[in-house]
Design an enzyme around this catalytic site. Structure first.
Site, PDB file in Angstrom:
ATOM      1  N   SER A   1       4.020  -2.048  10.209  1.00 23.49           N
ATOM      2  CA  SER A   1       5.231  -1.870  10.187  1.00 23.49           C
ATOM      3  C   SER A   1       5.978  -3.309   9.953  1.00 23.49           C
ATOM      4  O   SER A   1       6.831  -3.797  10.390  1.00 23.49           O
ATOM      5  CB  SER A   1       5.569  -1.682  11.619  1.00 23.49           C
ATOM      6  OG  SER A   1       5.188  -0.339  11.840  1.00 23.49           O
TER       7      SER A   1
ATOM      8  N   LYS B   1       0.088   4.228  -0.320  1.00 26.51           N
ATOM      9  CA  LYS B   1      -0.597   5.509   0.678  1.00 26.51           C
ATOM     10  C   LYS B   1      -0.336   6.732  -0.295  1.00 26.51           C
ATOM     11  O   LYS B   1      -0.297   6.561  -1.778  1.00 26.51           O
ATOM     12  CB  LYS B   1       0.310   5.863   1.770  1.00 26.51           C
ATOM     13  CG  LYS B   1       0.138   4.512   2.677  1.00 26.51           C
ATOM     14  CD  LYS B   1       0.393   4.654   4.216  1.00 26.51           C
ATOM     15  CE  LYS B   1       0.115   3.350   4.827  1.00 26.51           C
ATOM     16  NZ  LYS B   1       0.243   3.552   6.190  1.00 26.51           N
TER      17      LYS B   1
ATOM     18  N   GLU C   1      -5.119  -4.814  10.731  1.00 29.39           N
ATOM     19  CA  GLU C   1      -4.155  -3.806  10.831  1.00 29.39           C
ATOM     20  C   GLU C   1      -4.160  -3.077  12.012  1.00 29.39           C
ATOM     21  O   GLU C   1      -5.138  -2.218  12.090  1.00 29.39           O
ATOM     22  CB  GLU C   1      -4.042  -2.844   9.571  1.00 29.39           C
ATOM     23  CG  GLU C   1      -3.834  -3.586   8.353  1.00 29.39           C
ATOM     24  CD  GLU C   1      -3.209  -2.538   7.576  1.00 29.39           C
ATOM     25  OE1 GLU C   1      -1.960  -2.898   6.845  1.00 29.39           O
ATOM     26  OE2 GLU C   1      -3.589  -1.399   7.196  1.00 29.39           O
TER      27      GLU C   1
ATOM     28  N   GLY D   1       2.770   2.520  10.470  1.00 27.21           N
ATOM     29  CA  GLY D   1       3.715   3.570  10.055  1.00 27.21           C
ATOM     30  C   GLY D   1       4.332   3.966  11.628  1.00 27.21           C
ATOM     31  O   GLY D   1       5.241   5.075  11.630  1.00 27.21           O
TER      32      GLY D   1
ATOM     33  N   HIS E   1      -9.219   1.322   5.113  1.00 27.03           N
ATOM     34  CA  HIS E   1      -8.068   1.372   5.717  1.00 27.03           C
ATOM     35  C   HIS E   1      -8.048   2.379   6.905  1.00 27.03           C
ATOM     36  O   HIS E   1      -8.868   3.188   6.935  1.00 27.03           O
ATOM     37  CB  HIS E   1      -7.119   1.948   4.704  1.00 27.03           C
ATOM     38  CG  HIS E   1      -5.494   1.953   5.368  1.00 27.03           C
ATOM     39  ND1 HIS E   1      -5.032   2.809   6.192  1.00 27.03           N
ATOM     40  CD2 HIS E   1      -4.588   0.872   5.140  1.00 27.03           C
ATOM     41  CE1 HIS E   1      -3.873   2.451   6.375  1.00 27.03           C
ATOM     42  NE2 HIS E   1      -3.433   1.736   6.017  1.00 27.03           N
TER      43      HIS E   1
ATOM     44  N   ASN F   1       0.821  -1.270  -0.019  1.00 32.46           N
ATOM     45  CA  ASN F   1      -0.054  -0.086  -0.054  1.00 32.46           C
ATOM     46  C   ASN F   1       0.860   1.279   0.125  1.00 32.46           C
ATOM     47  O   ASN F   1       1.336   1.637   1.110  1.00 32.46           O
ATOM     48  CB  ASN F   1      -1.008  -0.061   1.215  1.00 32.46           C
ATOM     49  CG  ASN F   1      -1.579   1.359   1.422  1.00 32.46           C
ATOM     50  OD1 ASN F   1      -2.020   2.000   0.637  1.00 32.46           O
ATOM     51  ND2 ASN F   1      -2.039   1.466   3.010  1.00 32.46           N
TER      52      ASN F   1
ATOM     53  N   GLU G   1      -6.504   4.594   7.937  1.00 30.62           N
ATOM     54  CA  GLU G   1      -6.217   6.190   7.744  1.00 30.62           C
ATOM     55  C   GLU G   1      -7.554   6.716   7.293  1.00 30.62           C
ATOM     56  O   GLU G   1      -7.756   8.025   7.318  1.00 30.62           O
ATOM     57  CB  GLU G   1      -5.131   6.101   6.816  1.00 30.62           C
ATOM     58  CG  GLU G   1      -3.711   6.153   7.784  1.00 30.62           C
ATOM     59  CD  GLU G   1      -2.479   5.592   6.836  1.00 30.62           C
ATOM     60  OE1 GLU G   1      -2.672   5.426   5.832  1.00 30.62           O
ATOM     61  OE2 GLU G   1      -1.532   5.031   7.588  1.00 30.62           O
TER      62      GLU G   1
HETATM   63  P1  PGA Z   1       3.047   0.376   7.209  1.00 26.39           P
HETATM   64  O1  PGA Z   1       1.661   0.625   6.996  1.00 26.39           O
HETATM   65  O2  PGA Z   1       3.808  -0.978   7.022  1.00 26.39           O
HETATM   66  O3  PGA Z   1       3.906   1.560   7.098  1.00 26.39           O
HETATM   67  O4  PGA Z   1       3.053   0.312   8.823  1.00 26.39           O
HETATM   68  C1  PGA Z   1       0.846  -0.579   6.665  1.00 26.39           C
HETATM   69  C2  PGA Z   1      -0.578   0.050   6.299  1.00 26.39           C
HETATM   70  O5  PGA Z   1      -1.080   1.200   6.308  1.00 26.39           O
HETATM   71  O6  PGA Z   1      -1.020  -0.703   5.214  1.00 26.39           O
END
Ligand code: PGA
Length: 244
Positions: free
Chosen positions: A208, A6, A162, A168, A90, A4, A92
């Site tokens: 992560s 983003k 997640e 992140g 997601h 992903n 976010e």
């Molecule tokens: P990250 O994000 O690997 O940077 O923690 C995962 C995601 O949001 O899909």
């Protein structure tokens, strides 16, 4: 193994990524590989992977086919740009853009209607974990969102667990924490859709994931794959995750 991106990369940077990434995963037949770039790069990405087994996904999808929905991108538009998948719900989007379990369900149904595979995200926030509510949150997200799908629809989705506190932040869930959550989700699937659905469905872990922790995560039988954010931006790094 899904990446992903983003809100990163231009079309030119997308093409450059695949020039390096594609040969590194050309022989990787043990898994499906999906990269989800921003909408503006879907066509460039789909062009760059043409003829390979790599698939392209969007990071969101409108619940309607077309109409007065400024800023939204619909399933037919995503499919026409060559993508086959769409991330839905997601954290976010839930956190910053008002996504709810109800809209997650509508977007998931739209993805299915237009022939795209939805990767539906669930996961608890830090305060929910610390107050002992992780399972209750996962159950609620499942019941209010995913459980609105028919059996036939459910068979076509992928779920991504997640935990928001791991996204992140560099804090990966331990393999045991992730596996516990996956078991809780699979338990919901079993109760709602039966044993065959629970056995054959795929649950990805996200938060992560890095080249140096993918192996211990994938060693958990409950973890069927990963959804990778930051570490999916680098072609060599993401290839090493795919080829763990
Ligand atoms: P990250 O994000 O690997 O940077 O923690 C995962 C995601 O949001 O899909």
């Amino acid at each position: 193994m899904a990446g992903n991106w983003k809100m990163y990369k231009t079309p030119a940077e997308t093409t450059a990524f695949f020039e390096k990434f594609r040969p590194l995963v050309e022989k990787s037949e043990h898994c499906e590989v999906v990269i989800c770039p921003p909408f503006t790069n879907l066509a460039a990405a789909a062009g760059a992977v043409n003829g390979s087994a790599i698939r392209i996904g969007a990071q969101n999808i409108a619940w309607a086919k077309e109409g007065a929905f400024t800023g939204e991108i619909s399933g037919p538009m995503i499919a026409a740009s060559g993508a086959t998948h769409a991330i839905v719900g997601h954290s976010e989007r839930r956190q910053y853009f008002g996504e709810t379990d109800e809209t997650v369900l509508k977007r998931t149904q739209a993805a299915l209607e237009f022939g795209l595979t939805p990767i539906v995200c669930v996961g608890e926030r830090l305060e929910e974990r610390e107050s002992g509510n992780t399972e209750a949150v996962l159950v609620s997200q499942f019941q209010k969102g995913i459980a609105g799908l028919t059996e036939q629809q459910f068979a076509k989705i992928v779920i991504a667990y997640e935990p928001v506190w791991a996204i992140g932040t560099g804090k990966t869930a331990t393999p045991e924490i992730a596996a516990d959550a996956h078991r809780a989700i699979r338990g919901q699937v079993l109760a709602k859709y039966g044993k065959q659905a629970a056995d054959s469905m795929r649950i990805l872990y996200g938060g992560s994931v890095k080249p140096d922790n993918v192996k211990i995560l994938m060693a958990q039988p409950e973890i069927d794959g990963v959804l990778v954010g930051g570490a999916a931006l680098d072609p060599v790094g993401f290839a090493s995750i795919v080829n763990f």
